[in-house]
Design a protein around this motif. Structure first.
Motif, PDB file in Angstrom:
ATOM      1  N   LEU A  24       0.810  -1.213   0.000  1.00  0.00           N
ATOM      2  CA  LEU A  24       0.000   0.000   0.000  1.00  0.00           C
ATOM      3  C   LEU A  24       0.846   1.266   0.000  1.00  0.00           C
ATOM      4  O   LEU A  24       0.321   2.362   0.233  1.00  0.00           O
ATOM      5  CB  LEU A  24      -0.948  -0.001   1.206  1.00  0.00           C
ATOM      6  CG  LEU A  24      -1.988  -1.127   1.206  1.00  0.00           C
ATOM      7  CD1 LEU A  24      -2.829  -1.057   2.472  1.00  0.00           C
ATOM      8  CD2 LEU A  24      -2.876  -1.075  -0.025  1.00  0.00           C
TER       9      LEU A  24
ATOM     10  N   TYR B 125      -0.381   4.797  -1.448  1.00  0.00           N
ATOM     11  CA  TYR B 125      -1.830   4.675  -1.641  1.00  0.00           C
ATOM     12  C   TYR B 125      -2.500   6.038  -1.510  1.00  0.00           C
ATOM     13  O   TYR B 125      -2.185   6.827  -0.625  1.00  0.00           O
ATOM     14  CB  TYR B 125      -2.429   3.709  -0.621  1.00  0.00           C
ATOM     15  CG  TYR B 125      -3.919   3.501  -0.791  1.00  0.00           C
ATOM     16  CD1 TYR B 125      -4.400   2.577  -1.704  1.00  0.00           C
ATOM     17  CD2 TYR B 125      -4.828   4.254  -0.052  1.00  0.00           C
ATOM     18  CE1 TYR B 125      -5.774   2.397  -1.876  1.00  0.00           C
ATOM     19  CE2 TYR B 125      -6.198   4.081  -0.212  1.00  0.00           C
ATOM     20  CZ  TYR B 125      -6.651   3.151  -1.132  1.00  0.00           C
ATOM     21  OH  TYR B 125      -8.009   2.984  -1.298  1.00  0.00           O
ATOM     22  N   GLN B 126      -3.422   6.304  -2.418  1.00  0.00           N
ATOM     23  CA  GLN B 126      -4.242   7.507  -2.349  1.00  0.00           C
ATOM     24  C   GLN B 126      -5.715   7.104  -2.405  1.00  0.00           C
ATOM     25  O   GLN B 126      -6.067   6.117  -3.055  1.00  0.00           O
ATOM     26  CB  GLN B 126      -3.948   8.438  -3.527  1.00  0.00           C
ATOM     27  CG  GLN B 126      -2.503   8.869  -3.629  1.00  0.00           C
ATOM     28  CD  GLN B 126      -2.277   9.664  -4.909  1.00  0.00           C
ATOM     29  OE1 GLN B 126      -2.394  10.881  -4.914  1.00  0.00           O
ATOM     30  NE2 GLN B 126      -1.944   8.986  -5.979  1.00  0.00           N
ATOM     31  N   ASP B 127      -6.553   7.874  -1.747  1.00  0.00           N
ATOM     32  CA  ASP B 127      -7.992   7.645  -1.815  1.00  0.00           C
ATOM     33  C   ASP B 127      -8.504   8.317  -3.088  1.00  0.00           C
ATOM     34  O   ASP B 127      -9.057   9.413  -3.061  1.00  0.00           O
ATOM     35  CB  ASP B 127      -8.677   8.203  -0.570  1.00  0.00           C
ATOM     36  CG  ASP B 127     -10.159   7.863  -0.519  1.00  0.00           C
ATOM     37  OD1 ASP B 127     -10.615   7.093  -1.384  1.00  0.00           O
ATOM     38  OD2 ASP B 127     -10.845   8.367   0.376  1.00  0.00           O
TER      39      ASP B 127
ATOM     40  N   ARG C 268     -12.255   3.436  -5.720  1.00  0.00           N
ATOM     41  CA  ARG C 268     -11.564   2.370  -6.452  1.00  0.00           C
ATOM     42  C   ARG C 268     -12.409   1.116  -6.639  1.00  0.00           C
ATOM     43  O   ARG C 268     -12.557   0.601  -7.748  1.00  0.00           O
ATOM     44  CB  ARG C 268     -10.269   1.984  -5.722  1.00  0.00           C
ATOM     45  CG  ARG C 268      -9.166   3.023  -5.798  1.00  0.00           C
ATOM     46  CD  ARG C 268      -7.963   2.517  -5.030  1.00  0.00           C
ATOM     47  NE  ARG C 268      -6.936   3.535  -4.869  1.00  0.00           N
ATOM     48  CZ  ARG C 268      -5.712   3.451  -5.377  1.00  0.00           C
ATOM     49  NH1 ARG C 268      -5.360   2.387  -6.066  1.00  0.00           N
ATOM     50  NH2 ARG C 268      -4.835   4.404  -5.181  1.00  0.00           N
TER      51      ARG C 268
ATOM     52  N   ARG D 242      -5.324  -0.095 -10.750  1.00  0.00           N
ATOM     53  CA  ARG D 242      -4.022   0.126 -10.107  1.00  0.00           C
ATOM     54  C   ARG D 242      -3.070   0.859 -11.041  1.00  0.00           C
ATOM     55  O   ARG D 242      -2.348   1.778 -10.631  1.00  0.00           O
ATOM     56  CB  ARG D 242      -3.401  -1.210  -9.702  1.00  0.00           C
ATOM     57  CG  ARG D 242      -4.098  -1.928  -8.567  1.00  0.00           C
ATOM     58  CD  ARG D 242      -3.234  -3.060  -8.069  1.00  0.00           C
ATOM     59  NE  ARG D 242      -3.975  -4.042  -7.308  1.00  0.00           N
ATOM     60  CZ  ARG D 242      -3.439  -5.059  -6.663  1.00  0.00           C
ATOM     61  NH1 ARG D 242      -2.127  -5.227  -6.697  1.00  0.00           N
ATOM     62  NH2 ARG D 242      -4.186  -5.908  -5.980  1.00  0.00           N
TER      63      ARG D 242
ATOM     64  N   CYS E 175      -3.956   4.596 -11.541  1.00  0.00           N
ATOM     65  CA  CYS E 175      -3.710   5.372 -10.315  1.00  0.00           C
ATOM     66  C   CYS E 175      -2.211   5.543 -10.069  1.00  0.00           C
ATOM     67  O   CYS E 175      -1.760   6.607  -9.634  1.00  0.00           O
ATOM     68  CB  CYS E 175      -4.363   4.701  -9.114  1.00  0.00           C
ATOM     69  SG  CYS E 175      -6.170   4.773  -9.107  1.00  0.00           S
ATOM     70  N   ASP E 176      -1.442   4.501 -10.342  1.00  0.00           N
ATOM     71  CA  ASP E 176      -0.004   4.555 -10.064  1.00  0.00           C
ATOM     72  C   ASP E 176       0.775   5.323 -11.121  1.00  0.00           C
ATOM     73  O   ASP E 176       1.837   5.874 -10.824  1.00  0.00           O
ATOM     74  CB  ASP E 176       0.566   3.131  -9.973  1.00  0.00           C
ATOM     75  CG  ASP E 176       0.079   2.376  -8.745  1.00  0.00           C
ATOM     76  OD1 ASP E 176      -0.467   3.027  -7.839  1.00  0.00           O
ATOM     77  OD2 ASP E 176       0.230   1.141  -8.704  1.00  0.00           O
TER      78      ASP E 176
END
Length: 469
Positions: free
Chosen positions: A37, A40-42, A131, A241, A244-245
């Motif tokens: 994690l 990790y971002q919301d 997500r 994923r 987002c990454d």
């Protein structure tokens, strides 16, 4: 002067990688850290019809790419589930033939199967998708999207008509009803976390069912089966994923220190079960959250094909174990794409319709960029409370050029090294070799002497003692 510690196993310090002799510090990118994690971002998705249509087009584009890769991977190759190239856009499709094929995929999905109404339905949801709820939506359309891809791919000559059998398990009406039920749940003030929790439990069932099927068949998990399970069951999760990454922030590398060396569990986890050592670095603490910069030397650019090495003023931050992860609107902070690519692939449709978000972002681009980097710092310095025992201080270096691999090396000056702490199980030969290397490196340096310490247990406390002779 405050001290921070860097735990290392001996194989890294002296036996294999010679980090101590070369005075190297090795940073890792998030994918290779021990916490899945990290970073990790919301992330949530809230946008207009143009943005949602482009998300679905981007999803189809990556499915199209995966369909080709699905057919080209040799039987002796491994399947990389994280090879999705989220930065690839429709403007980069290499030939007219492939561009026409992708246009046919989009036509089959949006027009022939009728999913062109889905972007408007997503725009009309009363609350943002997070997500797992987005994954639930993608799972609902996934079979139809795959079917659209594999109806077109045989015309490429790369895949055969039998390369993948796709039977759409959902129709448009079922997807519409699912979105209506989701909208009703949101209207009833259902907590967003409840939706995420429910989706987190349901979403993995598809890939698990496929694995169960192969287990019941009594055969091993051959490559073609892994590819099938990845494409049919795991793909929506991996896609989310990847975007987002890759699309919000640049890649980054992190180096961990800690403020305390008297934790047996830390020695066990990061110093090869107490057989390694902890390097002690001098620094200054400026506040509860931040420390002084640690000056290191590393690659800062390129001159032609030759790397440029220079000093890097690397900031140190205390890891925050209490605050929630930063909330980020995906559509608003696509920060890694150049503006022309961002405009063509995400902010406008092939028909030329432009999203209002363009004016929101670029009306004050400096403020937008400042918010982006604030989010970056918050993201890279937060961890779950379960890691609090590590008392971590970390160095974060963004990979602005996108030219670094999973590992990044920087070097330090010996004057920054206060001492070395040996573990309870550090062997005599390893201790001698560490002392010899530091003695030799000190001859070429004007630094103060490096002190040596030993971890001991005195029957009550686990602590370090200075080895004064």
């Amino acid at each position: 002067m405050p001290i921070i510690y860097r735990f290392r196993p001996m194989r890294n310090l002296i036996n294999k990688y010679d980090e101590l002799e070369d005075q190297e510090l090795v940073l890792s990118s998030p994918r290779y850290m021990n916490d899945p994690l990290e970073g990790y971002q919301d992330v949530f998705w809230e946008g207009d019809e143009v943005l949602w249509e482009n998300l679905l087009r981007h999803y189809l584009l990556n499915l199209y790419q995966e369909g080709i890769r699905f057919s080209l991977i040799a039987d002796n190759e491994d399947l990389d589930e994280y090879a999705i190239d989220a930065k690839f856009t429709r403007g980069e499709i290499p030939t007219d033939e492939y561009r026409q094929q992708f246009a046919s995929v989009c036509q089959a999905f949006f027009e022939e199967k009728g999913f062109g109404i889905v972007p408007l339905r997503l725009t009309s949801l009363p609350k943002p998708l997070r997500r797992k709820s987005l994954e639930m939506v993608l799972l609902a359309i996934h079979s139809s999207a795959l079917e659209s891809v594999f109806e077109v791919l045989p015309t490429s000559g790369i895949t055969s008509e039998t390369s993948a059998e796709v039977h759409s398990s959902e129709d448009l009406q079922a997807v519409v009803e699912m979105l209506e039920n989701l909208s009703t749940a949101m209207d009833e003030d259902t907590e967003a976390q409840w939706l995420e929790s429910m989706a987190s439990r349901v979403n993995p069932l598809g890939s698990h069912a496929l694995l169960e099927r192969e287990l019941q068949n009594g055969e091993g998990l051959e490559l073609h089966k892994k590819k099938e399970i990845f494409l049919f069951g795991s793909y929506p999760d991996r896609y989310i994923r990847a975007i987002c990454d890759s699309l919000i922030h640049v890649n980054w590398h992190m180096l961990s220190f800690t403020t305390e060396c008297a934790s047996p569990s830390m020695w066990a986890a990061y110093a090869n079960e107490h057989q390694g050592a902890a390097l002690m670095f001098r620094t200054d603490k400026q506040s509860e959250e931040s420390w002084s910069e640690l000056t290191v030397r590393g690659r800062t650019g390129w001159k032609g094909t030759e790397p440029i090495h220079d000093e890097i003023q690397a900031s140190l931050y205390t890891v925050d174990y209490e605050s929630p992860p930063p909330q980020v609107n995906f559509f608003q902070f696509l920060g890694t794409l150049p503006r022309p690519k961002l405009t063509n692939a995400w902010h406008s449709t092939p028909d030329g319709e432009i999203s209002p978000i363009v004016d929101e972002i670029f009306e004050d681009e400096d403020a937008w960029r400042e918010n982006l980097w604030d989010n970056f710092r918050n993201m890279t310095t937060k961890k779950l409370n379960q890691w609090k025992h590590e008392q971590e201080v970390r160095m974060v270096i963004p990979d602005l050029l996108g030219s670094e691999g999973p590992r990044r090396k920087v070097t330090y000056d010996l004057s920054q090294l206060e001492g070395v702490v040996f573990g309870l199980r550090t062997g005599l030969e390893d201790r001698f070799e560490v002392m010899r290397i530091i003695q030799e490196n000190s001859q070429d340096s004007d630094s103060n002497s490096v002190d040596f310490y030993q971890m001991v247990f005195d029957g009550t406390d686990f602590k370090k003692v200075k080895l004064d002779v």
